[in-house]
Each structure stands twice: as C-alpha cells, then as structure tokens.
Scaffold this motif. Structure first.
Motif: not given
Length: 355
Positions: A137-156, A195-204
């Motif tokens: 979860f630390k890794t995915i939050r750190r990298e979240w802002s760099g994930i584009d819309r074409l890859r977002i679903d597989k990370f969800y 709130q170390t890395f803001t990634a609201d999409g993961i929280t929701f």
C-alpha cells in the motif's frame, strides 16, 4: 620510408599487447560464466540486491517477467530466520509494481494480480505477511500520481486482490485477536489516514469494496464483536476526515448496508449487535480526541441514532429515549433489557446490493 620503419618497430609491440589482452580476457571470462550458471542455485540465499530481481521484473518480455516472479516466490519461501527488512521489501515491491505496469491484456493482468496477492502464502511469519501488505500500500500510494488512465483499472484490481487476500488470511487463522491487531495497524496505512501520499482514489476504492469482500470470507468464527472491530478503522476515518465526500462514502458503503441488512433479514452466519455500534458511535462523538469538526461529530451522531432506532424497530417498536447528551449508561441498559430475549441479531446479506 621513415613511416614504414616506425610501423615495423611498432608491430611486435602491438602483437604482444594483443596476446596479453586475450590472456586477461580469458582469465576473467571463466568466473563470469560460472557465476551465471550458479545464480539460480544461490539466489534463494542471497540478498535482494544480489538476486537482481528489478531488471527482470520490469522486462518487456512476459516470459522473463514470469520466470522472475517464480524466483521471487522461491526467494520469499527461503528467507533466513531474521526475515526481510523494510528497505528490501520496498525494493521488492518496486519491482513487482513494474511487473504489473508492464502487463497487458485483461486476462494476463487478472492472473498477475492473483499471483502477486498469493505471494503472501510464501511467507511463514505473521509480521512478515503484514509488512509485505503494508509496503504494497505504501508503494501503490507513492506511485499513484504517475499511473495513467489506461493502466488505472488493473491497479484497482490489484488493490482489491490484496485486500481480499488480507481478509482470507484472517479467516484462515480463525480471526485470531493477535492477527486482527496487525490488521488494525495495516488498514490506516491503506486508507492513508496520515496523509503521507495523497491518493484519494485508493481510499474511496477500499471503502467501496471492503464490505463485499468481508462478506465473501465471513464464517461462524466472525462474531458481532469482531465485525465491529473490523469496521472500526472506517469509524475512526469518519471521525477525522475533513472530506465530506469521503464521509458520505463511508456511511453509504459501510454502515448503511449493515443497517439495511439488519432491517430486512435475520440469518445465522454473520452476526452483529446494533447496540454495540450505537454505543461506539456515541463514544467517538463525545471523545474530544476524535471528532475533527462539528461536521464529523454530526455524522457520528446520525449513525448513533440510526442504529439506536434500528434496535427499537427490530425489537418490536418499543420506544427509547434518544438524548445525544446521554453517557450511554441508562440508554444502553434499556436497549440491552429489550434485546435480552433476542441476544444477537444476525445477517448474511450485508451487501447483497453490491454483489
């Protein structure tokens, strides 16, 4: 003539240098070839740096990535007695993240998400298991802002798979209190309460899928008290988040389905007692350490009233006093007196609407 004379003098020297370089390269080449042959054998005992997983996991060739993932499984299965450090786990998850990044085609991505979540099975120690999931979860939050819309679903899909595997691990250990305590340390990290890395999409996303995944693994060992403990991190997030959208999501995705299920069905598998939930919301609302603002306190009191009124309606429509300044003592004793013949309320279809 002078140039030809110089060339004739230099030729013997060049020949000797060429022979010397050939001898040196032959002497150096043998150990390199031997090391490559032995790397598979020594990999399980080496450190993460020595095994060099990163380049292989991020390869553009699927067969190379698959072989590297199998080596990771072998490496995790043969960890030394002192386990793995947090730094090495961060390096490992960076490589695993890149493996998912490089994966294409839905079926390949789905299989990979299952395989990555199944790496938990390679670890034998509870602390190592939850370190592995926490670093994910630390890794995915750190990298979240760099994930584009074409890859977002597989990370969800990967996030949901890791959450599912975490709940399955708790079920396999019969919801042991010690392991639940490790879970209670993990979920705030996943929900990013610091709130170390803001990634609201993961929280929701976690808020949205938590209850359906809990329903899938619920069994007779999951008592009413333990269900309340499992959803407690969401109660605490409700009490502290300044985001009204997140408060609404927690209410509608976590607690309202619990209330609806208790109103509409009584079964014998997944147990919950609305008195305990009502009391917990009241205690959180009154505690000066928890509610961040009047809006948070209002949300807690609304849920407190929701479950207190549910207790009355389920128990035959008897009237109870609804005073928010009550300390919970007299009110709780009245509710418990009403509930005494019933003892517990249960539900199985907690989130049938979210199937």
């Amino acid at each position: 003539v002078q140039i030809m004379a110089i060339q004739n003098q230099v030729k013997p020297a060049l020949a000797s240098l060429t022979l010397l370089s050939c001898n040196c390269s032959n002497q150096l080449e043998a150990p390199i070839i031997w090391h490559r042959k032995s790397s598979d054998h020594e990999m399980a005992r080496g450190s993460l740096t020595e095994t060099n997983f990163g380049r292989q996991l991020a390869s553009s060739e699927k067969n190379v990535r698959d072989k590297a993932l199998k080596r990771v499984q072998k490496w995790l299965s043969t960890l030394p007695y002192d386990g793995i450090s947090e730094g090495e786990m961060l390096k490992l998850w960076k490589g695993l993240y890149m493996t998912m990044w490089m994966a294409d085609k839905p079926l390949v991505q789905e299989e990979l998400a299952v395989n990555l979540a199944s790496l938990v099975d390679c670890l034998s120690d509870n602390d190592e298991v939850f370190l592995f999931i926490t670093i994910f979860f630390k890794t995915i939050r750190r990298e979240w802002s760099g994930i584009d819309r074409l890859r977002i679903d597989k990370f969800y899909m990967l996030i949901r798979g890791m959450l599912r595997r975490t709940l399955q691990y708790l079920q396999q250990h019969d919801w042991d209190d010690g392991i639940i305590n490790l879970y209670l340390k993990l979920i705030p990290e996943a929900l990013n309460t610091s709130q170390t890395f803001t990634a609201d999409g993961i929280t929701f996303h976690i808020v949205d899928v938590f209850l359906p995944e809990l329903k899938k693994v619920a069994d007779d060992h999951l008592s009413s008290e333990k269900i309340i403990v499992m959803v407690r991190p969401f109660s605490h997030l409700l009490a502290t988040t300044p985001d009204h959208s997140l408060r609404d999501a927690i209410t509608t995705s976590i607690f309202e389905p619990l209330a609806i299920a208790m109103e509409t069905s009584v079964t014998q598998k997944l147990l919950i007692n609305p008195v305990d939930l009502s009391t917990e919301f009241l205690n959180l609302a009154k505690d000066p350490k928890w509610p961040r603002s009047s809006a948070n306190r209002k949300s807690l009191y609304q849920l407190r009233h929701r479950f207190a009124s549910l207790t009355v309606s389920v128990c035959g429509g008897q009237q109870l006093e609804q005073d928010v300044t009550d300390d919970g003592g007299p009110l709780k004793s009245k509710i418990q007196k009403i509930l005494k013949p019933l003892k517990t309320l249960s539900y199985l279809n907690v989130v049938a609407m979210y199937r």
